[in-house]
Enzyme design. Structure first.
Site, PDB file in Angstrom:
ATOM      1  CG  ASN A 108      -1.742   1.190   1.407  1.00 34.41           C
ATOM      2  OD1 ASN A 108      -1.838   2.015   0.506  1.00 34.41           O
ATOM      3  ND2 ASN A 108      -2.377   1.330   2.571  1.00 34.41           N
TER       4      ASN A 108
ATOM      5  CE  LYS B  93      -0.300   3.247   4.777  1.00 33.51           C
ATOM      6  NZ  LYS B  93      -0.279   3.373   6.228  1.00 33.51           N
TER       7      LYS B  93
ATOM      8  CG  HIS C 219      -6.166   1.899   5.119  1.00 36.27           C
ATOM      9  ND1 HIS C 219      -5.742   2.846   6.019  1.00 36.27           N
ATOM     10  CD2 HIS C 219      -5.137   1.035   4.968  1.00 36.27           C
ATOM     11  CE1 HIS C 219      -4.499   2.561   6.396  1.00 36.27           C
ATOM     12  NE2 HIS C 219      -4.107   1.461   5.764  1.00 36.27           N
TER      13      HIS C 219
ATOM     14  CD  GLU D 138      -3.194   5.494   6.739  1.00 37.06           C
ATOM     15  OE1 GLU D 138      -3.166   5.621   5.502  1.00 37.06           O
ATOM     16  OE2 GLU D 138      -2.265   4.952   7.383  1.00 37.06           O
TER      17      GLU D 138
ATOM     18  CD  GLU E 284      -3.583  -2.437   7.392  1.00 37.77           C
ATOM     19  OE1 GLU E 284      -2.438  -2.567   6.991  1.00 37.77           O
ATOM     20  OE2 GLU E 284      -4.310  -1.484   7.063  1.00 37.77           O
TER      21      GLU E 284
ATOM     22  N   GLY F 105       2.241   2.306  10.764  1.00 37.54           N
ATOM     23  CA  GLY F 105       3.195   3.401  10.580  1.00 37.54           C
ATOM     24  C   GLY F 105       3.909   3.825  11.849  1.00 37.54           C
TER      25      GLY F 105
ATOM     26  CB  SER G 242       5.007  -1.644  12.093  1.00 42.72           C
ATOM     27  OG  SER G 242       4.591  -0.317  12.351  1.00 42.72           O
TER      28      SER G 242
HETATM   29  P1  PGA Z   1       2.615   0.347   7.646  1.00 41.57           P
HETATM   30  O1  PGA Z   1       1.171   0.566   7.000  1.00 41.57           O
HETATM   31  O2  PGA Z   1       3.170  -0.934   7.095  1.00 41.57           O
HETATM   32  O3  PGA Z   1       3.412   1.557   7.212  1.00 41.57           O
HETATM   33  O4  PGA Z   1       2.432   0.280   9.121  1.00 41.57           O
HETATM   34  C1  PGA Z   1       0.275  -0.505   6.791  1.00 41.57           C
HETATM   35  C2  PGA Z   1      -1.028  -0.009   6.204  1.00 41.57           C
HETATM   36  O5  PGA Z   1      -1.557   1.005   6.657  1.00 41.57           O
HETATM   37  O6  PGA Z   1      -1.583  -0.620   5.268  1.00 41.57           O
END
Ligand code: PGA
Length: 259
Positions: free
Chosen positions: A10, A12, A100, A102, A172, A178, A214
């Site tokens: 992803n 983003k 997601h 976010e 997640e 992140g 992460s």
């Molecule tokens: P990350 O993000 O691996 O940077 O923690 C995962 C995601 O939000 O899909």
């Protein structure tokens, strides 16, 4: 273990279309040098990169498919700034990330909107990666299982059986996204078992369940083997070809050993 691993990168809101071509070409080289024999690889670039990325995939004959990070559930019309399922299909996109965290937290996506989007995606002939996961306070209160069940039920209850094969779940935990704070193997394993039990109740016993938050080249192997995951949704570590491919290779090797 029967289902092949799925690893999704992803990106983003990172990488413009020039950078996306560069990263796709680097992935093509690494995949040619060492193909992933068992693992399905998907990348989710920003909308404006999709056409460039699919062109590289086609010209390099990469064994990779493409996901969009979001879609509007309506067919067309007055939705300024939005993108429809048919537009994505025309570009050769096969997957869409749905719900997601976010988008749920920063762009006000309700459970209802997530359910509506998931239906638009699968009815339109694409695969949905339904994201779920609890915030830190929920985990600290020990309510993560109830929280994730509610998210899964809200999105999947009543979904026509013919679309069940088009759904993948990505667990997640928000506190792990992140942050570098990856969930422990026990936490992941427990949630995988819980999510699978809920999916069985909902009639989706065949759905793959991924872990995201992460994930990197250092922790992927342990999470895959001991966390009992069906694959990964990778954010930060998918922005570098070497780290993303290291995760793909780990999943691939572990699957081959366990099979
Ligand atoms: P990350 O993000 O691996 O940077 O923690 C995962 C995601 O939000 O899909």
């Amino acid at each position: 273990m029967t289902m092949k691993p799925l690893v999704i990168g992803n990106w983003k809101m990172n990488l413009d279309y020039v950078e996306s071509v560069h990263l796709s070409q680097q992935l093509a080289v690494l995949l040619k040098n060492r193909p992933a024999e068992h693992t399905e690889v998907v990348i989710a670039p920003p909308f404006v990169d999709l056409r460039s990325v699919t062109s590289v995939i086609e010209s390099e004959k990469m064994p990779v498919t493409v996901a969009a990070q979001h879609v509007n559930p309506n067919d067309n019309g007055a939705h300024t700034g939005e993108i429809s399922v048919s537009m994505l299909k025309r570009l050769g996109v096969q997957w869409v990330l749905v719900g997601h965290s976010e988008r749920r937290s920063m762009y006000g996506q309700s459970d209802e909107f997530v359910a509506q989007t998931l239906r638009a995606v699968v009815r339109g002939g694409l695969n949905a990666v339904l994201c779920c996961g609890e915030a830190r306070e929920v985990r600290e209160a020990g309510d993560q299982n109830e929280f994730v069940s509610a998210q899964l039920r809200a999105a999947l209850e009543g979904l026509e059986a013919k679309y069940h094969d088009s759904v993948v779940i990505a667990y997640e935990p928000i506190w792990a996204i992140g942050t570098g704070l990856v969930a422990s193997v026990e936490q992941v394993k427990d949630m995988m078992a819980h999510a699978r039990a809920v999916l069985v109740e909902l009639g989706l016993s065949g759905a793959r369940v991924l872990y995201g938050g992460s994930v990197n080249a250092e922790n992927a192997k342990t999470l895959f083997v001991d966390g009992d995951v069906g694959g990964f949704l990778v954010g930060g570590a998918s922005l570098k070809a070497e780290s993303f491919m290291a995760i793909v290779q780990d999943a691939d090797d572990c699957y081959a050993e366990k099979r």
